[in-house]
Design a protein around this motif. Sequence first.
Motif, PDB file in Angstrom:
ATOM      1  N   ILE A 331       0.819  -1.208   0.000  1.00 33.53           N
ATOM      2  CA  ILE A 331       0.000   0.000   0.000  1.00 33.53           C
ATOM      3  C   ILE A 331       0.854   1.261   0.000  1.00 33.53           C
ATOM      4  CG2 ILE A 331      -1.991  -1.096   1.045  1.00 33.53           C
ATOM      5  CD1 ILE A 331      -1.173   0.089   3.673  1.00 33.53           C
ATOM      6  N   GLY A 332       2.150   1.083  -0.277  1.00 28.50           N
ATOM      7  CA  GLY A 332       2.966   2.259  -0.563  1.00 28.50           C
ATOM      8  C   GLY A 332       3.888   2.719   0.542  1.00 28.50           C
TER       9      GLY A 332
ATOM     10  N   GLY B  73       9.335   0.807 -15.120  1.00 29.83           N
ATOM     11  CA  GLY B  73      10.660   0.164 -15.107  1.00 29.83           C
ATOM     12  C   GLY B  73      11.780   1.140 -14.807  1.00 29.83           C
ATOM     13  N   ALA B  74      11.551   2.422 -15.107  1.00 33.22           N
ATOM     14  CA  ALA B  74      12.613   3.410 -14.927  1.00 33.22           C
ATOM     15  C   ALA B  74      12.645   3.988 -13.516  1.00 33.22           C
ATOM     16  CB  ALA B  74      12.445   4.544 -15.945  1.00 33.22           C
ATOM     17  N   LEU B  75      11.674   3.588 -12.669  1.00 36.30           N
ATOM     18  CA  LEU B  75      11.586   4.193 -11.346  1.00 36.30           C
ATOM     19  C   LEU B  75      12.463   3.465 -10.327  1.00 36.30           C
ATOM     20  CD1 LEU B  75       7.739   4.851 -11.046  1.00 36.30           C
ATOM     21  CD2 LEU B  75       9.543   6.413 -11.804  1.00 36.30           C
ATOM     22  N   ASP B  76      13.008   4.250  -9.384  1.00 39.54           N
ATOM     23  CA  ASP B  76      13.767   3.601  -8.307  1.00 39.54           C
ATOM     24  C   ASP B  76      12.785   3.127  -7.228  1.00 39.54           C
ATOM     25  OD1 ASP B  76      12.978   5.803  -6.894  1.00 39.54           O
ATOM     26  OD2 ASP B  76      14.932   6.786  -6.906  1.00 39.54           O
ATOM     27  N   ASP B  77      13.370   2.493  -6.233  1.00 42.75           N
ATOM     28  CA  ASP B  77      12.577   1.859  -5.183  1.00 42.75           C
ATOM     29  C   ASP B  77      11.606   2.830  -4.501  1.00 42.75           C
ATOM     30  OD1 ASP B  77      12.744  -0.846  -3.583  1.00 42.75           O
ATOM     31  OD2 ASP B  77      12.510   0.770  -2.099  1.00 42.75           O
ATOM     32  N   ARG B  78      12.142   4.028  -4.174  1.00 44.66           N
ATOM     33  CA  ARG B  78      11.337   5.000  -3.435  1.00 44.66           C
ATOM     34  C   ARG B  78      10.168   5.509  -4.285  1.00 44.66           C
ATOM     35  NH1 ARG B  78      11.522  10.257  -2.510  1.00 44.66           N
ATOM     36  NH2 ARG B  78      13.150  10.503  -4.063  1.00 44.66           N
ATOM     37  N   ARG B  79      10.473   5.787  -5.586  1.00 40.25           N
ATOM     38  CA  ARG B  79       9.409   6.302  -6.459  1.00 40.25           C
ATOM     39  C   ARG B  79       8.350   5.240  -6.717  1.00 40.25           C
ATOM     40  NH1 ARG B  79      13.447   9.143  -9.400  1.00 40.25           N
ATOM     41  NH2 ARG B  79      13.512  11.311  -8.690  1.00 40.25           N
ATOM     42  N   GLN B  80       8.777   3.964  -6.768  1.00 39.60           N
ATOM     43  CA  GLN B  80       7.790   2.893  -6.946  1.00 39.60           C
ATOM     44  C   GLN B  80       6.849   2.828  -5.754  1.00 39.60           C
ATOM     45  OE1 GLN B  80       8.691  -1.024  -8.158  1.00 39.60           O
ATOM     46  NE2 GLN B  80       9.910  -0.404  -9.932  1.00 39.60           N
ATOM     47  N   ARG B  84       2.858   3.118  -5.928  1.00 40.78           N
ATOM     48  CA  ARG B  84       1.915   2.170  -5.326  1.00 40.78           C
ATOM     49  C   ARG B  84       0.945   2.900  -4.419  1.00 40.78           C
ATOM     50  NH1 ARG B  84       6.376  -1.439  -4.958  1.00 40.78           N
ATOM     51  NH2 ARG B  84       6.946  -0.702  -2.887  1.00 40.78           N
ATOM     52  N   ASN B  85       1.470   3.887  -3.718  1.00 42.23           N
ATOM     53  CA  ASN B  85       0.649   4.618  -2.764  1.00 42.23           C
ATOM     54  C   ASN B  85      -0.401   5.490  -3.438  1.00 42.23           C
ATOM     55  OD1 ASN B  85       0.607   7.296  -0.718  1.00 42.23           O
ATOM     56  ND2 ASN B  85       0.354   5.282   0.209  1.00 42.23           N
ATOM     57  N   PRO B 110      -2.714   3.796   4.087  1.00 50.38           N
ATOM     58  CA  PRO B 110      -2.127   4.367   2.865  1.00 50.38           C
ATOM     59  C   PRO B 110      -2.012   5.889   2.941  1.00 50.38           C
ATOM     60  CG  PRO B 110      -3.913   2.849   2.340  1.00 50.38           C
ATOM     61  CD  PRO B 110      -3.934   3.051   3.819  1.00 50.38           C
ATOM     62  N   LEU B 111      -2.983   6.528   3.625  1.00 49.80           N
ATOM     63  CA  LEU B 111      -2.946   7.985   3.753  1.00 49.80           C
ATOM     64  C   LEU B 111      -1.782   8.396   4.656  1.00 49.80           C
ATOM     65  CD1 LEU B 111      -6.766   8.598   4.238  1.00 49.80           C
ATOM     66  CD2 LEU B 111      -5.428   8.971   2.165  1.00 49.80           C
ATOM     67  N   ALA B 112      -1.528   7.581   5.710  1.00 48.82           N
ATOM     68  CA  ALA B 112      -0.409   7.876   6.607  1.00 48.82           C
ATOM     69  C   ALA B 112       0.901   7.837   5.832  1.00 48.82           C
ATOM     70  CB  ALA B 112      -0.374   6.871   7.761  1.00 48.82           C
ATOM     71  N   TYR B 113       1.069   6.771   5.016  1.00 46.32           N
ATOM     72  CA  TYR B 113       2.305   6.685   4.228  1.00 46.32           C
ATOM     73  C   TYR B 113       2.341   7.770   3.159  1.00 46.32           C
ATOM     74  CZ  TYR B 113       3.483   2.324   6.533  1.00 46.32           C
ATOM     75  OH  TYR B 113       3.817   1.382   7.469  1.00 46.32           O
ATOM     76  N   GLY B 114       1.166   8.260   2.761  1.00 50.87           N
ATOM     77  CA  GLY B 114       1.125   9.329   1.762  1.00 50.87           C
ATOM     78  C   GLY B 114       1.309  10.711   2.362  1.00 50.87           C
ATOM     79  N   GLY B 115       1.394  10.787   3.687  1.00 51.43           N
ATOM     80  CA  GLY B 115       1.681  12.066   4.332  1.00 51.43           C
ATOM     81  C   GLY B 115       0.460  12.945   4.536  1.00 51.43           C
ATOM     82  N   VAL B 116      -0.738  12.335   4.597  1.00 51.79           N
ATOM     83  CA  VAL B 116      -1.944  13.129   4.839  1.00 51.79           C
ATOM     84  C   VAL B 116      -2.079  13.400   6.340  1.00 51.79           C
ATOM     85  CG1 VAL B 116      -4.462  13.160   4.595  1.00 51.79           C
ATOM     86  CG2 VAL B 116      -3.038  12.072   2.843  1.00 51.79           C
ATOM     87  N   ARG B 117      -2.544  14.597   6.678  1.00 48.89           N
ATOM     88  CA  ARG B 117      -2.692  14.951   8.102  1.00 48.89           C
ATOM     89  C   ARG B 117      -3.722  14.069   8.807  1.00 48.89           C
ATOM     90  NH1 ARG B 117      -0.990  19.505   9.915  1.00 48.89           N
ATOM     91  NH2 ARG B 117       0.222  20.883   8.577  1.00 48.89           N
TER      92      ARG B 117
END
Lengths: 415, 242
Positions: A331-332, B73-80, B84-85, B110-117
Amino acid sequence: MSAVEIVRFAFRGLAANKMRSALTTLGILIGVAAVILLVAVGEGSSQSIQRNIQQLGANTLTVSSSTGGGGGFRMARPQQDGGPRTQARPLTVDDARALADRTAAPHVSSVSPVVSATSQAASYEGASHAVQQVVGTYPSYFEASNKPVAKGTYFFNDDVLAARKVVVIGQTVAENLFGALDPVGRQITITGVPFTVVGVLKEAGATGGFQDADDVAIAPLPSVQQSLTGFGPLDQILVKAGSADDVAAAQAEVTSVLDQRHGVGGAVAADYQILNQATLQETVSAATSTFTVLLAAVAAISLLVGGIGITNIMLVTVTERTREIGIRKAIGAPRGAILGQFLVEATLLSLIGGLLGVAIAVTGAQFTIAGITPVVVPSSVVLALGVSVAIGLFFGSYPANRAAKLRPIEALRFE
Amino acid sequence: MSLVLDVRDATKVYGAGETAVHALRGVSLQVEPGDYVAIMGASGSGKSTLMNIIGCLDVPSAGEFHLDGVDVGALDDRRQAVLRNRKIGFVFQSFNLIPRMTAVMNVELPLAYGGVRPAERRRRALAALELVGLADRVNHQPNELSGGQQQRVAIARALVNSPALLLADEPTGALDSTSTLDVLGIFDRLSAAGRTIVVITHEADVAEHAKRVVRLRDGRIIEDTRLAPVDGLPPRLKEVTA
Ligand SMILES: Nc1ncnc2c1ncn2[C@@H]1O[C@H](COP(=O)(O)OP(=O)(O)O)[C@@H](O)[C@H]1O
Ligand SMILES: [Mg+2]
């Protein structure tokens, strides 16, 4: 994903398995507490030994005869001083008088000949008490040996010359014989011989040694010789130097005077020895610091074992939660968040354990342990806490890294 | 029109040498925004393998793959991870909720990992749970929920980020018929609302809800049938909303 969030996830992770978290924390707790407490015990005993040495008196030299050893060698020695010496010469009052000679030994400020008798029965009316040490000496002994009088007075040179049966007693003797009574002016008997108490020594306090420094009685030299020890050799001569700077010079003077009087020199070994407080102090502090290091090493091992416990628990945790890691990644969750969560979990475990360990050690240090009052060394607290956190980070980073590097699908497929 | 999904000639080989398994042997698949695609095939035909690649959970052995215009395919680990998020919502056959976390906490993740308040997060999570009909179960942990309810929590979690693509790998595989209807109803309504959905299934019943059915066999696409236009409504919406 904020740092607060990561810490919250970590707390939740720890709370999910309370028993395991508690046991791991316990491992670190014991390690940290052991380090601080054992170092505190080492420091406490070292300080108490130092205090004991200082109590013996500053700037003093203790001369005593060497016992045994070298006897056969002396017999083979050529004639000297008008007669063969078949054994070591004892220390005598004449030796003491020679040391007090201002021209021969200008750096010596006082000389006190000492005889002593151990475990002497003393009694006052109904009460009796075996005095650990009865000392016969000169008045200068009180200053040289750092034994101030709390009540009454010392005895004086007159008393020595007249061999008066007067005595200054230590606190322990006073309490055992007199209880709450004021001992000054009262007559006690020591092995049947009556002595008048003229003073009571100031309490030396708990010293942590084998001897109770307050279980003494000090009387004029000839009085003790007459009634207890006989007029044999002296046990010691206590020499006080003018100041701390004079101790070395005084020691040289004492050596040369005694060498001359005892015919020491060339092939003849000394038949006496001089104990210098400063050297004694150095030797003892070297010994006690070795002791402290040894204790710290034992404690450090237990801290290391606690650290291995953390690694083990984190490995188990990561393995057990691999699927959860896979879900989070799916989930990212970025690698940093996973790494952070497990690292913070490991660090929290060790930090909580470390802080509890400090609390327990500081509490424990309030009590006397094996007759020693522990002295908490602040640097040991900082070190133990620092090391425990470092252990959490170091030992936690391997499993945490392994968790963070997993590809989502690998983690999800994990059974 | 820009494609949500553009897979070109993807292959996947598990293992190497004699024991190598060719799970995908050159699959190309384009999905337009708003489409509702069912991928069918027998067990072992490579459906999950394809889905894991599309969901950025796994990487193809060869081939190109664009998601919402981004070359994955061109994305690094963090961007992937970010991809996904933000772009993908994944629903698994086995729910994959995190144990000992309440429904709303799972959905918030998923919102927490996405940085939502936190406040905004809670609001959106509750809205997503409302959408799947679980407003009264938000503080239950997964082990206090039925399979159908757990799957609906998982769908809410997949939706909460408004992803460009909703992926579901046999979402009804572990559910009874009533729960299956619940889940299909949710998918149909989402599709009607304009979401892009790709569902894997081996049940014809389930596939009939989609606007387009793709068949896989032995790692190849053997059939691609359209049941309803991309901008139309899913064919069985009326039944599930009745
Ligand atoms: N991790 C893996 N390692 C080796 N082979 C795998 C792995 N995953 C799947 N396979 C093989 O790849 C093929 C396709 O599997 P999968 O995509 O799971 O099929 P489906 O989901 O259509 O049932 C199967 O033959 C399966 O055995
Ligand atoms: Mg499958």
